[in-house]
Design a protein around this motif. Structure first.
Motif, PDB file in Angstrom:
ATOM      1  N   VAL A  92      42.001  23.878  45.605  1.00  0.00           N
ATOM      2  CA  VAL A  92      42.328  23.238  44.320  1.00  0.00           C
ATOM      3  C   VAL A  92      42.800  24.285  43.318  1.00  0.00           C
ATOM      4  CG1 VAL A  92      41.366  21.998  42.325  1.00  0.00           C
ATOM      5  CG2 VAL A  92      40.786  21.261  44.648  1.00  0.00           C
ATOM      6  N   VAL A  93      42.098  25.430  43.263  1.00  0.00           N
ATOM      7  CA  VAL A  93      42.492  26.522  42.358  1.00  0.00           C
ATOM      8  C   VAL A  93      43.904  26.995  42.695  1.00  0.00           C
ATOM      9  CG1 VAL A  93      42.080  28.949  41.793  1.00  0.00           C
ATOM     10  CG2 VAL A  93      40.185  27.336  41.789  1.00  0.00           C
ATOM     11  N   GLN A 157      38.047  31.575  35.985  1.00  0.00           N
ATOM     12  CA  GLN A 157      39.186  31.316  35.101  1.00  0.00           C
ATOM     13  C   GLN A 157      40.079  32.546  34.979  1.00  0.00           C
ATOM     14  OE1 GLN A 157      38.587  29.088  31.441  1.00  0.00           O
ATOM     15  NE2 GLN A 157      36.585  28.425  32.156  1.00  0.00           N
ATOM     16  N   ARG A 158      39.471  33.725  34.968  1.00  0.00           N
ATOM     17  CA  ARG A 158      40.282  34.947  34.866  1.00  0.00           C
ATOM     18  C   ARG A 158      41.110  35.157  36.134  1.00  0.00           C
ATOM     19  NH1 ARG A 158      35.697  36.750  31.784  1.00  0.00           N
ATOM     20  NH2 ARG A 158      34.591  37.484  33.641  1.00  0.00           N
ATOM     21  N   ILE A 159      40.522  34.833  37.290  1.00  0.00           N
ATOM     22  CA  ILE A 159      41.290  34.942  38.536  1.00  0.00           C
ATOM     23  C   ILE A 159      42.455  33.948  38.519  1.00  0.00           C
ATOM     24  CG2 ILE A 159      41.207  34.668  41.058  1.00  0.00           C
ATOM     25  CD1 ILE A 159      38.221  35.409  40.913  1.00  0.00           C
ATOM     26  N   ARG A 164      48.111  32.867  38.632  1.00  0.00           N
ATOM     27  CA  ARG A 164      49.299  32.203  38.097  1.00  0.00           C
ATOM     28  C   ARG A 164      50.435  33.216  37.916  1.00  0.00           C
ATOM     29  NH1 ARG A 164      47.449  30.760  33.149  1.00  0.00           N
ATOM     30  NH2 ARG A 164      46.273  29.040  34.027  1.00  0.00           N
ATOM     31  N   GLY A 165      50.083  34.386  37.393  1.00  0.00           N
ATOM     32  CA  GLY A 165      51.097  35.432  37.195  1.00  0.00           C
ATOM     33  C   GLY A 165      51.658  35.940  38.510  1.00  0.00           C
ATOM     34  N   ALA A 166      50.780  36.127  39.508  1.00  0.00           N
ATOM     35  CA  ALA A 166      51.234  36.618  40.816  1.00  0.00           C
ATOM     36  C   ALA A 166      52.153  35.611  41.496  1.00  0.00           C
ATOM     37  CB  ALA A 166      50.025  36.905  41.702  1.00  0.00           C
ATOM     38  N   LEU A 182      38.877  35.427  45.149  1.00  0.00           N
ATOM     39  CA  LEU A 182      38.448  34.054  44.896  1.00  0.00           C
ATOM     40  C   LEU A 182      37.416  33.607  45.931  1.00  0.00           C
ATOM     41  CD1 LEU A 182      39.358  31.895  42.782  1.00  0.00           C
ATOM     42  CD2 LEU A 182      40.845  30.959  44.549  1.00  0.00           C
ATOM     43  N   GLY A 183      37.651  34.025  47.183  1.00  0.00           N
ATOM     44  CA  GLY A 183      36.751  33.632  48.261  1.00  0.00           C
ATOM     45  C   GLY A 183      35.360  34.189  48.104  1.00  0.00           C
ATOM     46  N   LYS A 184      35.248  35.329  47.444  1.00  0.00           N
ATOM     47  CA  LYS A 184      33.944  35.978  47.309  1.00  0.00           C
ATOM     48  C   LYS A 184      33.328  35.796  45.920  1.00  0.00           C
ATOM     49  CE  LYS A 184      34.559  39.506  50.872  1.00  0.00           C
ATOM     50  NZ  LYS A 184      33.279  39.223  51.552  1.00  0.00           N
ATOM     51  N   THR A 185      34.020  35.074  45.042  1.00  0.00           N
ATOM     52  CA  THR A 185      33.515  34.860  43.680  1.00  0.00           C
ATOM     53  C   THR A 185      32.819  33.498  43.589  1.00  0.00           C
ATOM     54  OG1 THR A 185      35.330  36.180  42.773  1.00  0.00           O
ATOM     55  CG2 THR A 185      34.155  34.738  41.241  1.00  0.00           C
ATOM     56  N   PRO A 186      31.557  33.458  43.119  1.00  0.00           N
ATOM     57  CA  PRO A 186      30.847  32.173  43.008  1.00  0.00           C
ATOM     58  C   PRO A 186      31.556  31.216  42.046  1.00  0.00           C
ATOM     59  CG  PRO A 186      29.333  34.026  42.738  1.00  0.00           C
ATOM     60  CD  PRO A 186      30.719  34.593  42.705  1.00  0.00           C
ATOM     61  N   PHE A 187      31.573  29.939  42.419  1.00  0.00           N
ATOM     62  CA  PHE A 187      32.215  28.913  41.596  1.00  0.00           C
ATOM     63  C   PHE A 187      31.210  28.173  40.717  1.00  0.00           C
ATOM     64  CE2 PHE A 187      36.097  29.770  43.367  1.00  0.00           C
ATOM     65  CZ  PHE A 187      37.068  28.786  43.191  1.00  0.00           C
TER      66      PHE A 187
END
Length: 844
Positions: A92-93, A157-159, A164-166, A182-187
């Motif tokens: 989704v992100v 949100q920072r990722i 978006r920029g990448a 993203l895969g290793k950052t808790p949601f």
């Protein structure tokens, strides 16, 4: 033709990119996520085919386990489902980021509703001067609220921003790295955010999105419509702020929280000025100018870090001093940079966004009663007598004599003047009263200021009633008429420039009266209050409590404002924006600028370009009223159904909203254990229907009303209404959006439930009826046919989350049956809320 071109571009730069970058997930070393990317398509196929064949979510998920895994134990199966949820959340992100990155390529500077388009149209129609006149005193104000529908922690949100920029730069290497992060950052937040956390989260948007967006848009309007004589007022685009001031929305907000948030807002804007000035000083390195700007920079630093006093006027005085030297001694070189900075200071002052106070009228009455009892030793007095005696007190009431909410209310009012001294009067200038339905509700707030020691001339606050229920809307004319005639309030209004802000709440209105009735009653209330205010020499401003989805007053917001006729005051467009709608509609500079422009031009066009489709004829009004009454009766019957609240409690995610660490407030009003309809907050109410993919509040009763007209041989009248009225057309299209986001096959299984089967059939029958009659009305072959980009976006998002919905329903069924590990299944339900709401973007 343009629709077709944009649809093709969407396919190329959104759909195709998603397919390409989504493949990167397959090889990422996510913790415990090996092979999820391989298994997910199987769960999707099982779901899609299974639901069409009438299978239950339990059957679908169990067949998935049987056919595509060798898992045996419940613990293993639940663990896999959690991994799938985590995987889908990240999909989704990725899709959000791709769609947001594509935004500038899918929208043009000259689209309908842009400033450029407004200029071109007004130039061609010889109405440039009329537009300039309107721009001189027109305002758009977006008020950010902290309603708990924003699920991403700040780290995620920072990722998203970086991703978006990448994607914009098509940097596969960077995208790959960010997806790994993203895969290793808790949601999920470990703990519920505090009101301060919520405020800081939105303040970051103010600093990193709106400071530049609004500043650049202000400059664009100045340049586009400038002619040497045109002066654009700095309040044309304003920001409002509820986190930290909204006590009704969040009972954990206190006077200390309000003061801290006001300080954070002030600090944030001063930091923005300090950073901006750094950039300017790199260019304005000239003798004299450089010294003045260095002094200003030092003063800002002292105000930020040492608590020194600084005012907007003081900042502007230094900027004026620098400008004078620049013009006289340095050929006005880079003058536009300094002008741009000065504009920002005029726009944002030392407040950044106006912090509102809001509380429920019933709490206010409790405060008045306790204070009166403390002072006079009795509660035996009429409301008028209590008010009259309290405002005549010759001493200030000591807040420390009281406890809890009474003490906090008095402390909050007492510190208003202190906040105004620091942040300026624009920093805090109104007090909003929820559930207003009587004159005393407004006058009680006036009394608070008097008993807190304010003299009449020191009450520099607007008192704003919020009419939100059917009863409140019905009473609004009498309430405002009495207030306008009240000598005390009349004098207060004169001190406030004879301007009255009135807030109207769509969320509770729709929950209370149904979609069509609520919108019609609000429309009529605005007309009546406009006429009444004009008669009393009052400039009225309507402030709309609008949410994300149509069921809460959202949908295509600019179309809604553009459809309002000349019978409704158009001095200002003011509305609330909340939750994930902040990130999805105003989440980056391109989108924010585009949507601010759409709101601005909607208001300007209403006055300048008169359109007969906006003013309802007497016949059209009569027909809408008929439809609204029929719809209201149908919706009221649904609410009165004995299974209505039990269905939401037992079959939906309603009771799981309060278990998520997303918002700091409780999910219902009142402390009772029994769930009552009136205590339901609009967000979990609407959101729960959305999670069921039924979206009942966005359409129920509307289709039935039109079907009744058809059976009476009057459908042609409704078709003429649709063609002739922008207001009615907007309601229909927004309702169709709600239906397009519904998916009843997900809950087909409930029709066989002995307790809820009959109730489910009521909902489903109304959905089918509404869909069919609206397609017949519009001549469309499919829902949202007129908006192919939104339709395509919804379709992809629904595909992404279908397996997530299956998991959620599977877990709910296990809980209902009392099978297996209840705690684990409850966690599955709660966790699956996140991805569903984020994917829908305006579902609650």
């Amino acid at each position: 033709m343009i629709h077709d071109q944009r649809a093709e571009k969407f396919r190329q730069i959104v759909e195709n990119k998603f397919q390409i970058y989504n493949s990167l997930f397959m090889s990422l070393p996510y913790d415990k996520m090996t092979n999820i990317g391989m298994l997910l398509p199987f769960l999707y196929e099982e779901s899609r085919n299974g639901y069409e064949d009438g299978k239950t979510p339990e059957e679908i998920v169990e067949e998935f386990f049987k056919n595509h895994t060798d898992l045996q134990t419940e613990e293993q199966k639940v663990e896999l489902l959690f991994k799938i949820i985590q995987y889908i959340e990240r999909q989704v992100v990725l899709f959000d980021s791709i769609e947001d990155a594509a935004f500038p390529n899918l929208h043009s500077e000259s689209d309908n509703g842009t400033v450029t388009n407004l200029f071109e149209r007004s130039y061609q129609d010889h109405k440039l001067e009329k537009v300039r006149d309107k721009l001189k005193d027109f305002t758009v104000k977006v008020v950010f609220t902290a309603h708990p529908t924003q699920f991403y922690p700040s780290s995620v949100q920072r990722i998203i921003q970086d991703l978006r920029g990448a994607i914009t730069g098509d940097s596969v290497t960077q995208i790959d790295m960010l997806l790994q992060q993203l895969g290793k950052t808790p949601f999920v937040n470990k703990e519920k955010p505090t009101p301060i956390d919520e405020a800081l989260s939105i303040i970051s948007y103010l600093r990193y999105v709106y400071y530049d967006t609004i500043g650049e848009l202000f400059t664009k309007i100045k340049k586009t419509f400038g002619n040497g004589h045109f002066h654009l007022h700095e309040d044309i685009i304003q920001l409002g702020f509820w986190p930290g001031g909204d006590r009704d929305g969040n009972p954990f907000v206190t006077a200390d929280v309000t003061k801290r948030v006001a300080e954070e807002l002030r600090s944030a804007i001063l930091k923005s000025y300090y950073s901006h000035l750094k950039f300017i000083r790199r260019r304005l390195s000239f003798r004299g100018v450089s010294e003045v700007l260095t002094q200003l920079s030092d003063e800002l630093y002292g105000a930020i870090f040492n608590g020194n006093m600084i005012t907007a006027e003081g900042i502007l005085k230094k900027a004026d001093e620098a400008e004078k030297i620049l013009v006289n001694d340095h050929n006005s070189l880079f003058l536009d940079l300094l002008a741009n900075f000065r504009d920002r200071v005029k726009i944002f002052g030392t407040h950044f966004a106006t912090l509102d106070i809001r509380q429920d009228s019933r709490i206010h009455q409790k405060v008045i009663d306790e204070v009166f009892a403390k002072v006079y030793g009795t509660v035996e007095a009429s409301e008028e007598e209590k008010f009259r005696k309290l405002i005549q007190l010759d001493h200030k009431i000591n807040a420390d004599q009281f406890e809890d909410i009474v003490k906090d209310t008095l402390l909050t009012v007492s510190q208003v003047s202190e906040i105004q001294d620091l942040n300026g009067q624009r920093g805090m200038n109104r007090y909003i009263i929820s559930n207003s339905d009587a004159v005393k509700d407004v006058m009680n707030v006036y009394a608070f200021f008097k008993i807190c020691g304010y003299q009449d001339e020191d009450i520099k606050m607007d008192i704003v009633p919020l009419f939100e229920t059917m009863e409140g809307l019905a009473n609004s004319e009498n309430v405002m008429n009495e207030l306008y005639q009240n000598p005390v309030y009349k004098k207060h209004l004169e001190s406030r420039g004879n301007q009255q802000t009135i807030m109207l709440g769509f969320s509770d209105g729709t929950k209370d009266g149904g979609y069509l009735k609520a919108n019609w009653e609000i429309y009529k209330a605005k007309e009546v209050l406009t006429k009444l205010s004009v008669q009393n020499g009052i400039k009225v401003v309507f402030f709309d409590g609008r949410g994300g989805p149509p069921a809460r007053g959202g949908g295509k917001t600019h179309d809604f404002y553009a459809s309002q006729g000349n019978t409704i005051a158009n001095n200002k467009i003011e509305l609330t924006i909340q939750g994930q709608t902040i990130t999805s509609i105003f989440g980056n500079k391109e989108q924010a600028k585009y949507n601010f422009e759409q709101l601005l031009t909607a208001g300007v066009e209403n006055d300048v370009f008169k359109n007969s489709k906006k003013d309802l004829t007497e016949q059209e009004r009569k027909l809408i009223a008929e439809l609204a009454d029929i719809s209201y009766k149908k919706y009221s019957d649904l609410k009165a159904h004995p299974m209505f609240v039990p269905y939401l409690q037992e079959m939906s995610t309603l009771e799981y909203y309060g278990k998520t660490n997303i918002g700091s407030r409780p999910s219902k009003r009142g402390n009772g254990t029994e769930l009552k309809f009136e205590d339901l907050r609009a967000i979990p109410f609407v959101g729960s229907w959305s999670q069921l993919k039924q979206n009942v509040p966005g359409f129920f009763g509307f289709g039935f009303a039109m079907q009744q007209m058809k059976e009476l041989g009057r459908l042609d009248e409704v078709k003429e209404l649709y063609k002739g009225s922008d207001f009615f057309k907007t309601l229909v299209l927004n309702s169709m959006m709600s239906m397009n986001k519904s998916y009843f096959p997900l809950t087909y299984y409930i029709k066989n439930n002995p307790k809820f089967g009959a109730f489910w059939n009521v909902l489903f029958d109304e959905y089918v009826l509404s869909r069919d009659i609206m397609l017949e009305l519009t001549g469309f072959k499919m829902l949202q046919e007129e908006d192919p980009l939104s339709r395509k976006s919804v379709k992809i998002r629904e595909k992404i989350v279908l397996p997530l919905l299956s998991i959620q329903q599977y877990a709910l069924m296990k809980i209902q049956k009392g099978e297996g590990n209840k705690e684990a299944y409850e966690k599955l339900v709660t966790r699956s809320l996140f991805g569903n709401i984020n994917a829908s973007r305006n579902s609650a």
